[in-house]
Design a protein around this motif. Structure first.
Motif, PDB file in Angstrom:
ATOM      1  N   LYS A  29     -16.659   5.618 -11.838  1.00 33.55           N
ATOM      2  CA  LYS A  29     -15.480   5.186 -12.625  1.00 33.55           C
ATOM      3  C   LYS A  29     -15.035   6.265 -13.596  1.00 33.55           C
ATOM      4  CE  LYS A  29     -16.499   0.302 -12.683  1.00 33.55           C
ATOM      5  NZ  LYS A  29     -17.637  -0.300 -13.359  1.00 33.55           N
ATOM      6  N   GLU A  30     -16.020   6.946 -14.195  1.00 31.13           N
ATOM      7  CA  GLU A  30     -15.684   7.903 -15.261  1.00 31.13           C
ATOM      8  C   GLU A  30     -15.469   9.320 -14.734  1.00 31.13           C
ATOM      9  OE1 GLU A  30     -19.068   7.557 -17.782  1.00 31.13           O
ATOM     10  OE2 GLU A  30     -18.481   5.564 -18.523  1.00 31.13           O
ATOM     11  N   PHE A  31     -15.685   9.529 -13.437  1.00 27.71           N
ATOM     12  CA  PHE A  31     -15.786  10.888 -12.912  1.00 27.71           C
ATOM     13  C   PHE A  31     -14.478  11.678 -12.975  1.00 27.71           C
ATOM     14  CE2 PHE A  31     -16.077  14.242  -9.848  1.00 27.71           C
ATOM     15  CZ  PHE A  31     -17.359  14.703 -10.051  1.00 27.71           C
ATOM     16  N   SER A  32     -14.591  12.964 -13.379  1.00 27.56           N
ATOM     17  CA  SER A  32     -13.464  13.892 -13.205  1.00 27.56           C
ATOM     18  C   SER A  32     -14.019  15.289 -12.980  1.00 27.56           C
ATOM     19  CB  SER A  32     -12.526  13.862 -14.409  1.00 27.56           C
ATOM     20  OG  SER A  32     -12.883  14.846 -15.339  1.00 27.56           O
ATOM     21  N   TRP A  33     -13.399  16.012 -12.044  1.00 29.92           N
ATOM     22  CA  TRP A  33     -13.877  17.375 -11.760  1.00 29.92           C
ATOM     23  C   TRP A  33     -13.656  18.280 -12.975  1.00 29.92           C
ATOM     24  CZ3 TRP A  33     -17.219  17.884  -8.117  1.00 29.92           C
ATOM     25  CH2 TRP A  33     -17.158  17.084  -6.974  1.00 29.92           C
ATOM     26  N   GLU A  34     -12.598  17.979 -13.739  1.00 32.11           N
ATOM     27  CA  GLU A  34     -12.322  18.772 -14.958  1.00 32.11           C
ATOM     28  C   GLU A  34     -13.507  18.693 -15.923  1.00 32.11           C
ATOM     29  OE1 GLU A  34     -10.129  21.038 -16.112  1.00 32.11           O
ATOM     30  OE2 GLU A  34      -9.455  20.964 -14.031  1.00 32.11           O
ATOM     31  N   ALA A  35     -14.086  17.499 -16.015  1.00 39.51           N
ATOM     32  CA  ALA A  35     -15.224  17.324 -16.928  1.00 39.51           C
ATOM     33  C   ALA A  35     -16.423  18.140 -16.432  1.00 39.51           C
ATOM     34  CB  ALA A  35     -15.577  15.842 -17.031  1.00 39.51           C
ATOM     35  N   VAL A  36     -16.603  18.192 -15.123  1.00 44.03           N
ATOM     36  CA  VAL A  36     -17.726  18.969 -14.565  1.00 44.03           C
ATOM     37  C   VAL A  36     -17.507  20.455 -14.870  1.00 44.03           C
ATOM     38  CG1 VAL A  36     -19.036  19.559 -12.491  1.00 44.03           C
ATOM     39  CG2 VAL A  36     -18.015  17.292 -12.697  1.00 44.03           C
ATOM     40  N   LYS A  37     -16.266  20.877 -14.708  1.00 42.57           N
ATOM     41  CA  LYS A  37     -15.905  22.277 -14.984  1.00 42.57           C
ATOM     42  C   LYS A  37     -16.268  22.634 -16.430  1.00 42.57           C
ATOM     43  CE  LYS A  37     -11.590  24.637 -14.189  1.00 42.57           C
ATOM     44  NZ  LYS A  37     -10.265  24.404 -13.617  1.00 42.57           N
ATOM     45  N   LYS A  38     -15.919  21.730 -17.322  1.00 41.10           N
ATOM     46  CA  LYS A  38     -16.225  21.965 -18.749  1.00 41.10           C
ATOM     47  C   LYS A  38     -17.720  22.054 -18.979  1.00 41.10           C
ATOM     48  CE  LYS A  38     -12.283  20.412 -21.383  1.00 41.10           C
ATOM     49  NZ  LYS A  38     -11.592  19.220 -20.843  1.00 41.10           N
ATOM     50  N   GLU A  39     -18.459  21.214 -18.253  1.00 40.12           N
ATOM     51  CA  GLU A  39     -19.914  21.195 -18.419  1.00 40.12           C
ATOM     52  C   GLU A  39     -20.541  22.494 -17.898  1.00 40.12           C
ATOM     53  OE1 GLU A  39     -21.858  17.570 -16.974  1.00 40.12           O
ATOM     54  OE2 GLU A  39     -23.625  18.782 -16.508  1.00 40.12           O
ATOM     55  N   LEU A  40     -19.988  23.025 -16.804  1.00 36.00           N
ATOM     56  CA  LEU A  40     -20.579  24.214 -16.182  1.00 36.00           C
ATOM     57  C   LEU A  40     -20.257  25.491 -16.951  1.00 36.00           C
ATOM     58  CD1 LEU A  40     -21.958  25.762 -13.819  1.00 36.00           C
ATOM     59  CD2 LEU A  40     -19.777  25.684 -12.630  1.00 36.00           C
ATOM     60  N   PHE A  41     -18.991  25.669 -17.271  1.00 32.24           N
ATOM     61  CA  PHE A  41     -18.592  26.926 -17.898  1.00 32.24           C
ATOM     62  C   PHE A  41     -18.925  26.944 -19.378  1.00 32.24           C
ATOM     63  CE2 PHE A  41     -15.293  26.870 -14.409  1.00 32.24           C
ATOM     64  CZ  PHE A  41     -15.963  27.804 -13.636  1.00 32.24           C
ATOM     65  N   LEU A  42     -19.261  28.149 -19.877  1.00 33.76           N
ATOM     66  CA  LEU A  42     -19.493  28.288 -21.311  1.00 33.76           C
ATOM     67  C   LEU A  42     -18.180  27.975 -22.036  1.00 33.76           C
ATOM     68  CD1 LEU A  42     -21.527  31.611 -21.305  1.00 33.76           C
ATOM     69  CD2 LEU A  42     -22.397  29.316 -21.697  1.00 33.76           C
ATOM     70  N   PRO A  43     -18.272  27.394 -23.252  1.00 30.77           N
ATOM     71  CA  PRO A  43     -17.045  26.970 -23.929  1.00 30.77           C
ATOM     72  C   PRO A  43     -16.027  28.108 -24.117  1.00 30.77           C
ATOM     73  CG  PRO A  43     -18.995  26.256 -25.138  1.00 30.77           C
ATOM     74  CD  PRO A  43     -19.478  27.080 -24.003  1.00 30.77           C
TER      75      PRO A  43
END
Ligand code: PRX
Length: 584
Positions: A29-43
């Motif tokens: 329900k909460e999933f978004s690829w954008e959120a994964v991208k944020k988690e993977l890449f350094l801020p």
């Protein structure tokens, strides 16, 4: 941990999990690829310019993980080596400089024909750092398979060994675009030929400082060739953006954590070995073990014991062979380090899962995906019960469906085509040089058609039924019948050939060839053997027909196409179905 095995409507329940994918429904329900991208890449990395090699290696080499072992390696003779993230960074920097010194630029295709040596892994990272495109090839390939790949991709550089190069020598004249051959095991007694260069000498002179080239996320990363029903194998092309899928599927499906010692048994010549042998674990900063040796049940258990492997990703054929090796063998080893097991590539038999629970005290988690999908798409997760025989549920954020030939979704329980809604990061971006074959994947109303048939049950679990086409799956290796038939026709005694997959208890399927001999050749055991060896040497060790049946003619359509479906039905004693198009 297994909490109970129910036999009726069989379900394997598990204890609640507290890390990784904790709640499947909620994650969906909460999933978004954008959120994964944020988690993977350094801020501070806007990800406008990125490079998978930076995210998987260099980033860790600059962090607390720099002295953590990234790669444990063991050779067939028992030689052992280990490389930290910092060492892999330096070596791949050197290798990138070395490749640049022989003219490799962004976008160039660099193919690798190596056993699972550390240089294979170092080269793959280095090629990515340069923004060039890697083409890992399985070391069991014969000259024709290598030629087809180098020709189609117009590869500029080949990285190989002296021994494997001998296999390519006969086809080199057909590869005018190939400029350089880098020999990783060059020894002085060999005379270097025109295009040859020595890996070690060039590495010695190269600097170990290289800044990974900042790329568009859509820039290509690798090409892996895979078979369809017709024509030569297709160059499935993937891009750096794939890393978003690799990262999160490794974390949620393979359940990898920092403290794990992970072993993926696949070769990078197959997609599993590239995606989950190196990129997936390293994007997660996890230690990966690589064994450059053949299957041997005792050796495999010794590996788990010695390296204290915690997570193991392997294939049904290997598991069936381990099962055959017997339970007494298992008792000789301490396998208590194992905490999680996954499988891929072929249907995973329920009895293998039951056996896993009995002997390893762990259920085996089936995962389904393809070279084209680039990452796991359907799986059994740590937090969900397993229904033995089912591939599991779609990855959160992914829509999988069972459709008919027009693209209509079918209800639960009905067999149909397994399709995926395009949009996940690691979906293939091209069939190299063949736009038409790329578009064919999306010809059913915009769905990505997998070529598999399956059904979904009331609880949303997917069950594999078979291939919708003639593609053969032997020990988890995808083989196109057309390629084997074409290779057979090159043998002097073969006039016509038809190739099918025949069910086999251990290998899932074996390749069976029906052969019509040319005038003047007589059927004999010796000729049969000769043909088998011929294919093994030309195509690949796994792609030769284990069974050959000589026949007077082959069933063909009126337009001259061999009716493999009919060959198969007759061979298995099944109904032959509609034969109205049969020649006579
Ligand atoms: O038919 C399916 C089978 O392998 C095909 C994909 O082959 P390949 O591109 O070589 O990739 C294999 C490893 C990712 C699929 O179309 N396959 C893969 N996984 C499973 C499977 N069949 C049944 N169960 C699976 N878990």
């Amino acid at each position: 941990m297994v909490t109970g095995v129910m036999k009726s409507g069989e379900i394997i329940n598990k204890a609640p999990v507290v890390t990784g994918l904790v709640n499947y429904e909620q994650a969906g329900k909460e999933f978004s690829w954008e959120a994964v991208k944020k988690e993977l890449f350094l801020p501070d990395n806007p990800a406008k310019k990125a490079n998978i090699a930076y995210e998987a290696i260099d980033k860790h080499a600059q962090s607390w993980r720099k002295n953590k072992v990234a790669l444990y390696w063991e050779g067939p003779d028992g030689t052992r080596q280990k490389y930290t993230f910092l060492e892999l960074k330096n070596l791949s920097d050197k290798c990138a400089n070395m490749l640049r010194s022989i003219g490799v630029k962004k976008g160039d295709r660099v193919f690798i024909f190596l056993p699972r040596l550390p240089e294979l892994y170092i080269s793959i990272i280095a090629i990515a750092k340069l923004g060039a495109i890697a083409g890992p090839m399985f070391s069991a390939f014969g000259p024709d398979a290598v030629r087809d790949r180098l020709q189609n991709s117009e590869a500029k550089v080949l990285i190989t060994t002296q021994e494997l190069k001998e296999r390519v020598d006969t086809v080199l004249w057909e590869l005018p675009k190939l400029e350089r051959i880098v020999l990783v095991d060059y020894r002085k007694e060999y005379e270097l030929e025109e295009k040859d260069v020595c890996y070690a000498t060039l590495m010695k002179d190269a600097s170990d400082k290289f800044e990974a080239v900042g790329l568009e996320l859509e820039d290509p990363l690798y090409i892996l060739y895979t078979s369809g029903t017709t024509g030569k194998s297709k160059g499935i092309t993937h891009v750096h953006y794939d890393m978003i899928s690799y990262y999160i599927t490794t974390k949620w499906v393979l359940d990898l954590r920092d403290e794990d010692i992970y072993w993926c048994t696949a070769d990078p010549g197959w997609v599993t070995g590239t995606v989950y042998g190196l990129w997936g674990p390293w994007l997660n900063g996890v230690s990966s073990y690589i064994y450059d040796g053949r299957f041997d049940a005792a050796k495999w258990y010794e590996i788990i014991q010695t390296y204290k492997i915690t997570v193991w990703y392997t294939a049904p054929t290997a598991l069936r062979m381990l099962m055959k090796a017997g339970d007494d063998l298992i008792k000789k080893y301490d396998l208590t380090s194992l905490r999680y097991i996954c499988s891929v590539g072929e249907p995973l038999n329920p009895e293998v899962i039951r056996w896993g629970v009995k002997v390893y005290q762990l259920p085996i988690h089936d995962t389904w995906w393809q070279t084209e999908t680039g990452a796991i798409m359907i799986a059994n997760y740590p937090c969900l019960p397993i229904k033995p025989g089912s591939m599991g549920k779609p990855f959160p954020g992914t829509k999988a469906a069972i459709i008919d030939g027009k693209g209509n979704e079918l209800p639960a329980g009905q067999h149909g085509l397994l399709a995926l809604q395009p949009g996940w990061p690691s979906m293939l971006r091209a069939v190299w040089g063949d736009e038409k074959r790329f578009r064919e994947y999306f010809s059913i109303n915009g769905w990505y058609a997998t070529g598999d048939t399956a059904y979904k049950d009331e609880d949303g679990y997917f069950w594999f039924v078979g291939r919708a086409d003639d593609v053969i799956n032997t020990s988890g290796h995808r083989v196109g019948p057309f390629e084997v038939e074409s290779a057979l026709l090159e043998h002097r005694a073969v006039a016509e050939a038809g190739v099918i997959g025949k069910p086999d208890v251990e290998r899932g399927e074996i390749i069976k060839a029906f052969v019509v001999l040319r005038e003047g050749f007589a059927i004999s055991k010796a000729l049969e053997e000769e043909i088998k060896v011929f294919i093994k040497h030309r195509l690949a060790a796994h792609a030769y027909p284990r069974e050959i049946e000589f026949c007077g003619n082959l069933p063909k359509t009126r337009s001259g196409k061999i009716m493999r479906r009919l060959l198969k039905a007759r061979d298995l004693g099944l109904p032959t179905g509609d034969i109205s198009t049969l020649e006579d």
